[in-house]
Design a protein around this motif. Structure first.
Motif, short mmCIF file in Angstrom:
data_model
loop_
_atom_site.label_atom_id
_atom_site.label_comp_id
_atom_site.label_asym_id
_atom_site.label_seq_id
_atom_site.Cartn_x
_atom_site.Cartn_y
_atom_site.Cartn_z
N LYS A 376 0.67 -1.27 0.05
CA LYS A 376 -0.03 0.09 0.08
C LYS A 376 0.97 1.32 0.09
O LYS A 376 0.16 2.35 -0.50
N ASP A 377 2.19 1.10 0.44
CA ASP A 377 2.81 2.44 0.71
C ASP A 377 3.70 2.60 -0.74
O ASP A 377 4.41 3.62 -1.07
N LYS A 378 3.60 1.68 -1.86
CA LYS A 378 4.59 1.53 -3.07
C LYS A 378 3.89 1.69 -4.05
O LYS A 378 3.95 2.20 -5.15
N LYS A 379 2.38 1.13 -4.10
CA LYS A 379 1.48 1.15 -5.12
C LYS A 379 0.84 2.45 -5.67
O LYS A 379 1.00 3.46 -4.82
N VAL A 380 0.70 2.43 -6.92
CA VAL A 380 0.03 3.47 -7.60
C VAL A 380 -1.77 3.23 -7.03
O VAL A 380 -2.24 1.99 -7.60
N ASN A 381 -2.39 3.85 -6.60
CA ASN A 381 -3.73 3.82 -6.22
C ASN A 381 -4.89 4.42 -7.57
O ASN A 381 -4.49 5.55 -7.88
N PHE A 382 -5.46 3.08 -8.06
CA PHE A 382 -6.23 3.64 -9.16
C PHE A 382 -7.58 4.03 -8.91
O PHE A 382 -8.33 3.35 -7.85
N ILE A 383 -8.16 5.15 -9.51
CA ILE A 383 -9.53 5.57 -9.15
C ILE A 383 -10.45 5.68 -10.51
O ILE A 383 -9.89 6.41 -11.39
N PRO A 384 -11.26 4.64 -10.50
CA PRO A 384 -11.82 3.52 -9.84
C PRO A 384 -10.71 2.54 -9.74
O PRO A 384 -9.87 2.02 -10.58
N SER A 385 -10.71 1.77 -8.61
CA SER A 385 -9.78 1.01 -8.19
C SER A 385 -9.92 -0.41 -9.13
O SER A 385 -8.79 -1.06 -9.16
N LYS A 386 -10.99 -0.66 -9.87
CA LYS A 386 -11.08 -1.75 -10.86
C LYS A 386 -9.96 -1.81 -11.84
O LYS A 386 -9.70 -2.57 -12.29
N TYR A 387 -9.51 -0.29 -12.14
CA TYR A 387 -8.58 -0.48 -13.25
C TYR A 387 -7.19 -0.54 -12.67
O TYR A 387 -6.29 -0.81 -13.70
#
Length: 840
Positions: A376-387
């Motif tokens: 969670k500290d390294k990932k790219v957060n996708f919005i919406p998360s499904k992508y």
């Protein structure tokens, strides 16, 4: 004072240039916390389309919101050199003037490309201005500028030295029109009518034959084997024998390979290693020859019989089928529909060909991305998360990336050749005779470095330290493959961190029927035509708030008109407020009435909710909730209340306070009209709304008891008015009412028609949560009145049934814009109340 009529042309005039002149777009205030977005660079190939308008509207809403929150915002602009697309445009322009690219020469051609870039770069900047976007022009970059060239060369050289980049012969996607290699992601597939052509391959020395089904009979000249499955009892006995290759007067082996599927077709596959990626792998396993049968323009070459040399693929297919038919070697033609790959840029059918190209080894890079997405500290957060699934899918099933292109416009590959030697470096070795590689990099190779190379990397600049990683990227789901994934692995490999914290994904814009916009359909929308007609504010607000992120937007011009009307409503309400608060020099919230407390509570609640939605990028929900507050609570109700107490300093203060908050909430979406109105407020915290502070939630202005009480009043007033309207009751009708509330009496205009006791005539009763009234009115109902009433009841029942069915459909409720769904719910409630009154 505001003009009487809202005119978007006048309102939007000159503001942008003033904002730029004042330096409001500039970044670099070190006293503030940084916030950075880099613009997805548009191609310098022409005008911006509606998709670009969508993309930058969302980004500017975010950046203006963050600027008002007190961040040092850098929205970094720039453009993409778009190698294939731009080169094709320049070749076309030169050709129209009778100039051949190759006769012109590389240096002159590149000058022509720079001329094109400068010409259309200026057009794009003008269009950015028309969209009102607040980019920091001082930081503008270009994917072919010197800084990007330095970064691109460093990545290539470092990757080569680490073994992450290699040169080799592979089967690649070839664009015969542009005559260049394409990556897998630059190939678009579409279903086309075709056929399985069943060909007779005679088994050498026997009367037997194999039925070979193929969609591409013209490639048989490059066949070097026929494959069957080792477990296929029909063909086991033939393995190791040979067949006679039709039209070629030579034998080729029958081999056993897993690529031949017993359940598919006839179970026999012709193997053409030089023109099919699967056959290429079969050829590697069996050490088969690779015979290229086409020139770079996809015409047939000298490896074909003389008759076919120079034919196009299509001409060769017809000729081959005709000759096979004459020889009795065409067994059957079986129609089918299958997917055919076309070049994303030129539209021509892609030809798989073996070429020596440069590749990025993706195995380790893709694994690194997949591993980081689990943290969670390294990932790219996708919005919406499904992508995120789209990214992971691509990284799980990735192939080595072909990064060389047979073009002149682009970053030239820093590899040098002499005799049989190759050297990779910024410059050639000192001795004479070294020649640089003619190819350039895939455009995506340079744009993959965009989030950090634009900030000075590979140098450790102050901008890089301050603004990287970026906070947010906004882009469409269609380029997660092309661009987002590559930015992620380049950043994580080169700098050890994600390129941006959040990746906000929007959908595509389609026409009202859901079709993709295209020239052939003639259904495209020019955003600048919409700006001329309805204004930039209307376009931006509509694009940002119409639908949820990640879903496709169906462009509906009637909604553009409705948005203009909404802005006009805000304009008229603001005009009333400004006329009544001219003498206000400081806020006074003493002696708040219940109505004042009601609107303050409603405002603070909507503000709190709006901030939450802005932080989550839920712009459609922001739009529907603020619309309801502004249109109904403020304009339709509180302003009406205020008219009865307009001399009160407290009422003036509340009007000014609420209007200021509304303008600030809307500013990220409607920058021009909010600036115009804000500039006329008697009390403000800045000379421009752009650099004012975003409103903060104030708990002290929450009055729940009074809010509920006034809600009851409004419900009663609305019900009273509905009864009068639906029954055509005149204003002089007598009323018995159980309250002396001045607001209710004034709003309903019944002070002069009140009675103390019931009258002995027909009565209409209104009873809502504590407030009761009876309207006395006797009307002789004619046959026409009865017929009209019956029709109204019938129409209402049909409408109620339709809305109930619609709102019970989960698919509609979850996918339709939230404000539309909410309007349907409100309408349903109103129709039921109207039906009850008519039937009563």
């Amino acid at each position: 004072m505001l003009e009487k009529k809202y005119d978007h042309v006048m309102v939007e005039k000159e503001k942008y240039n003033n904002w730029k002149k004042q330096g409001y777009f500039n970044s670099g205030d070190l006293s503030k916390k940084p916030y950075c977005i880099v613009i997805p660079p548009p191609n310098v190939t022409g005008k911006l389309h509606i998709g670009h308008a969508y993309d930058v509207s969302i980004q500017d809403a975010i950046i203006r919101y963050k600027r008002m929150q007190g961040f040092d915002t850098l929205w970094l602009p720039g453009m993409d050199h778009a190698a294939i697309a731009t080169e094709a445009k320049v070749v076309q322009r030169l050709k129209s003037n009778g100039i051949d690219k190759y006769e012109y020469g590389r240096d002159k051609f590149l000058n022509a490309c720079w001329d094109w870039t400068n010409e259309f770069g200026g057009t794009i900047r003008d269009q950015w201005a028309a969209m009102g976007i607040s980019v920091d022009y001082n930081k503008e970059r270009f994917t072919l500028d010197e800084g990007l060239a330095k970064a691109v060369n460093k990545v290539f050289i470092d990757y080569y030295n680490k073994g992450l980049i290699y040169r080799g012969e592979k089967i690649i996607n070839w664009d015969p029109a542009a005559q260049t290699a394409l990556s897998n992601e630059e190939v678009n597939y579409s279903e086309e009518k075709s056929a399985f052509y069943h060909l007779k391959y005679k088994i050498t020395g026997t009367e037997d034959y194999l039925d070979v089904a193929t969609t591409r009979p013209e490639t048989l000249f490059g066949d070097t084997a026929v494959a069957v499955n080792a477990e296929d009892d029909r063909y086991k006995k033939y393995i190791g024998m040979t067949v006679e290759l039709p039209l070629m007067n030579k034998s080729i082996p029958i081999i056993a390979d897993e690529h031949a599927d017993m359940e598919k077709g006839t179970g026999v596959v012709k193997i053409t290693p030089a023109h099919d990626p699967n056959d290429f792998e079969v050829g590697n396993r069996h050490n088969l020859d690779r015979i290229c049968i086409m020139n770079d323009d996809a015409t047939m070459n000298e490896n074909c019989p003389k008759k076919y040399v120079g034919m196009t693929r299509e001409e060769a297919r017809e000729a081959v089928l005709e000759d096979l038919k004459e020889l009795g070697l065409l067994l059957d033609i079986e129609p089918l529909v299958h997917e055919v790959g076309h070049s994303e840029r030129t539209g021509v059918m892609v030809e798989p060909m073996i070429k020596k190209q440069w590749f990025v080894d993706m195995k380790g890079l893709s694994k690194m991305v997949l591993d980081n997405q689990l943290d969670k500290d390294k990932k790219v957060n996708f919005i919406p998360s499904k992508y995120e699934n789209t990214l992971n899918s691509w990284m799980t099933d990735t192939h080595d990336w072909c990064i060389s292109r047979q073009l002149w416009w682009g970053h030239r590959i820093p590899a040098w050749y002499k005799d049989n030697e190759m050297y990779v470096g910024e410059e050639a070795p000192k001795e004479e005779g070294w020649v640089q590689d003619n190819d350039v990099f895939d455009t995506w190779f340079s744009s993959a470095l965009w989030p950090f190379a634009t900030l000075g990397w590979p140098d450790n600049t102050e901008e890089l330290k301050r603004y990287f990683p970026n906070d947010c990227l906004v882009t469409g789901y269609d380029i997660i493959f092309f661009w987002v994934s590559r930015m992620i692995f380049q950043s994580e490999e080169l700098l050890g961190v994600r390129p941006f914290k959040d990746c906000v994904i929007h959908g595509l814009i389609r026409d009202i029927e859901g079709r993709k916009m295209s020239k052939s359909l003639g259904n495209g929308v020019d955003p600048f035509d919409m700006i001329d007609k309805y204004g930039c504010d209307a376009l931006r607000y509509y694009l940002c708030t119409d639908c949820a992120l990640g879903t496709d937007l169906r462009f509906d011009e009637t909604k553009m008109a409705a948005t203009w009307n909404y802005i006009n409503k805000i304009w008229n309400a603001s005009r009333f407020v400004l006329m009544n608060i001219e003498d206000l020099d400081e806020y006074s919230f003493d002696n708040l009435s219940n109505e004042d407390k009601w609107i303050l509570s409603k405002y603070e609640n909507i503000l709190k909710s709006s901030i939450n939605h802005m932080e989550k990028y839920e712009f459609n929900i922001f739009g529907s909730e603020t619309y309801d507050f502004i249109y109904n609570d403020f304009c339709s109700n509180y302003i009406e209340f205020a008219k009865f107490n307009s001399e009160s300093n407290t009422t003036k203060s509340v009007l000014c306070y609420i209007l200021t908050g509304i303008l600030k909430m809307l500013h990220p979406f409607m920058p021009f009209v909010t600036e115009e109105i804000y500039g006329m407020l008697p009390i403000k915290d800045s000379k421009s709304i752009m650099i004012s502070s975003y409103p903060e939630y104030e708990e002290k202005f929450i009055f729940n008891k009074e809010m509920k009480e006034v809600d009851k009043k409004i419900e009663f007033i609305k019900a009273f008015r509905n009864v009068k309207t639906e029954n055509n009751i005149p204003k002089e009708a007598k009323v018995l009412i159980n309250t002396d509330d001045e607001i209710i009496l004034n709003m309903l205009k019944i002070k002069d028609v009140r009675v103390d006791s019931p009258l002995d005539i027909k009565a209409y009763n209104i009873d809502t949560k504590g407030y009761k009234a009876t309207i006395f009115f006797e009307k002789v109902e004619s046959d026409e009145d009865k017929a009209l009433k019956e029709k109204q009841i019938s129409d209402l029942k049909v409408s109620i049934l339709r809305r109930e069915k619609l709102l019970s459909n989960e698919n509609y409720v979850s996918k339709a814009p939230a404000n539309i769904v909410e309007q349907d719910r409100i309408k349903l409630k109103e129709e039921k109340e109207k039906l009850k009154a008519l039937e009563g």
